[in-house]
Design an enzyme around this catalytic site. Structure first.
Site, mmCIF file in Angstrom:
data_model
loop_
_atom_site.group_PDB
_atom_site.id
_atom_site.type_symbol
_atom_site.label_atom_id
_atom_site.label_comp_id
_atom_site.label_asym_id
_atom_site.label_seq_id
_atom_site.Cartn_x
_atom_site.Cartn_y
_atom_site.Cartn_z
ATOM 1 C CB CYS A 122 -0.827 0.145 1.277
ATOM 2 S SG CYS A 122 -1.731 -1.495 1.594
ATOM 3 C CB CYS A 243 -0.764 6.812 10.850
ATOM 4 S SG CYS A 243 -2.245 6.943 9.494
HETATM 5 C C1 LIG Z 1 -1.625 4.814 4.806
HETATM 6 S S1 LIG Z 1 -1.528 5.014 2.940
HETATM 7 C C2 LIG Z 1 0.088 4.460 2.391
HETATM 8 C C3 LIG Z 1 0.940 5.530 2.773
HETATM 9 C C4 LIG Z 1 2.285 5.066 1.794
HETATM 10 N N1 LIG Z 1 2.754 3.893 2.472
HETATM 11 C C5 LIG Z 1 3.449 6.329 2.144
HETATM 12 O O1 LIG Z 1 4.387 5.986 2.967
HETATM 13 O O2 LIG Z 1 3.437 7.103 1.474
HETATM 14 C C6 LIG Z 1 -2.708 3.583 2.655
HETATM 15 C C7 LIG Z 1 -2.798 3.549 1.127
HETATM 16 O O3 LIG Z 1 -3.300 2.176 1.082
HETATM 17 C C8 LIG Z 1 -4.003 2.177 -0.345
HETATM 18 N N2 LIG Z 1 -5.051 1.153 -0.487
HETATM 19 C C9 LIG Z 1 -6.468 1.042 0.392
HETATM 20 N N3 LIG Z 1 -6.925 -0.222 0.132
HETATM 21 C C10 LIG Z 1 -6.025 -0.879 -0.760
HETATM 22 C C11 LIG Z 1 -5.854 -2.086 -1.013
HETATM 23 N N4 LIG Z 1 -7.135 -2.797 -1.068
HETATM 24 N N5 LIG Z 1 -5.046 -2.588 -1.872
HETATM 25 C C12 LIG Z 1 -3.927 -1.899 -2.026
HETATM 26 N N6 LIG Z 1 -3.822 -0.561 -1.589
HETATM 27 C C13 LIG Z 1 -4.988 -0.112 -0.810
HETATM 28 C C14 LIG Z 1 -4.694 3.498 -0.313
HETATM 29 O O4 LIG Z 1 -4.839 3.946 -1.737
HETATM 30 C C15 LIG Z 1 -3.601 4.631 0.204
HETATM 31 O O5 LIG Z 1 -2.821 4.875 -0.587
#
Ligand SMILES: C[S@@+](CC[C@H](N)C(=O)[O-])C[C@H]1O[C@@H](n2cnc3c(N)ncnc32)[C@H](O)[C@@H]1O
Length: 315
Positions: A122, A243
């Site tokens: 993610c 977070c």
């Molecule tokens: C907490 S953010 C990640 C931040 C990133 N790791 C960073 O350090 O910049 C969570 C991410 O998970 C993605 N996401 C949500 N559901 C998901 C899924 N089922 N599979 C993959 N990514 C997903 C969202 O689009 C979002 O970008």
């Protein structure tokens, strides 16, 4: 003193965590402070010699900073309210990258090394993928995945700005990431309710509140963690981070993996103070090794609250 609330009852909202957050009153007070900015020197573009020059230039532009001794190349912006890091030319040139200090913690736990095959399940907008690339001197192979194309566009722009070349970008729902390649290390920085980012505004309103009310988050997180485990090489390393403070999105998710797969929780040396993970919540017991997972609270580390668990796939 916690502010009198005129909008969302944030006091009532966080009261459920009174017993688990140390110095709870300080935690509430810290919610009223604006988010603290940090930056990291981009060591892919700036060598040791130029680092001093860059810091001098930033100083001349009015950035008052303080070195974070515990995490190499990290700095805290002291005159936080006067500076917007994203507007600096040095940021746009990719010489520095801004990220909250606690965002570095899952990457520190992952301990990435050159030549490793690493999946960031993610990944968007890419703060942690970029840090992995910097720590490995752009010599690992990082697969940066996200399910949202708009956020992957931002990730791609960030990598270009920072000069990262060791990244392959993929666009899958993490739960359905194709099997077939096994990874040395996987980071699941899961979508979450983001309680660790919440702040309280001058009217007592809750700010940065995005995910509350999405009651299906724990099931999404469990699906992501199970798939990540299945994508690991035997003996491979998995980091789960959020977070948020909510135990249903943290310990309960890790506990689910421990019950479903052969995996072991590991300890790791944290550079910052933390509270051990919970072994019980809402009268539900968790695996006793959950104390090896770590809770970082905003008022203790002056950054977004984070939860980090380090796991190993048992061979
Ligand atoms: C907490 S953010 C990640 C931040 C990133 N790791 C960073 O350090 O910049 C969570 C991410 O998970 C993605 N996401 C949500 N559901 C998901 C899924 N089922 N599979 C993959 N990514 C997903 C969202 O689009 C979002 O970008």
């Amino acid at each position: 003193m916690a502010k009198e609330n005129k909008g969302f009852d944030y006091l009532e909202y966080f009261l459920k965590y009174k017993e688990i957050i140390p110095e709870f009153d300080e935690f509430l007070e810290y919610l009223e402070e604006p988010h603290q900015q940090y930056f990291r020197i981009n060591t892919l573009k700036v060598n040791e010699e130029r680092e001093k020059l860059l810091l001098e230039i930033l100083k001349n532009k009015g950035v008052v900073y303080e070195e974070i001794k515990e995490v190499p190349y990290f700095y805290r912006v002291v005159n936080n309210q006067e500076i917007s890091l994203g507007n600096l030319e040095e940021y746009q040139l990719g010489l520095i990258h801004s990220m909250t200090l606690s965002s570095a913690l899952p990457v520190i736990a992952l301990d990435p090394k050159p030549e490793e095959l690493i999946l960031d399940l993610c990944a968007a907008p890419g703060g942690k993928s970029a840090l992995i690339a910097m720590i490995t001197q752009d010599r690992a192979v990082i697969v940066a995945n996200d399910k949202r194309l708009d956020r992957l566009t931002a990730l791609s722009a960030n990598m270009k700005r920072l000069g990262v070349t060791s990244i392959i970008i993929t666009h899958y729902r993490g739960e359905l990431f194709p099997m077939g390649i096994s990874f040395d290390k996987i980071l699941v920085d899961a979508p979450c309710s983001g309680e660790g980012r919440y702040k309280v505004g001058s009217e007592g309103e809750l700010l940065y509140q995005r995910g509350t009310g999405r009651s299906n988050l724990p099931s999404i997180q469990k699906g992501l963690l199970i798939r990540a485990f299945d994508l690991l090489k035997p003996g491979g390393i998995l980091v789960y981070s959020t977070c948020t403070i909510n135990p249903e999105e943290n310990e309960a998710v890790v506990d689910y993996l421990l019950r479903k797969r052969k995996t072991e929780l590991l300890d790791w040396p944290s550079p910052f103070p933390y509270t051990p993970g919970l072994t019980e919540w809402d009268s539900k017991p968790f695996h006793p090794n959950m104390i090896k997972t770590k809770r970082f609270y905003s008022h203790k580390i002056r950054a977004v609250s984070f939860y980090v668990a380090l796991l190993k796939r048992v061979e």
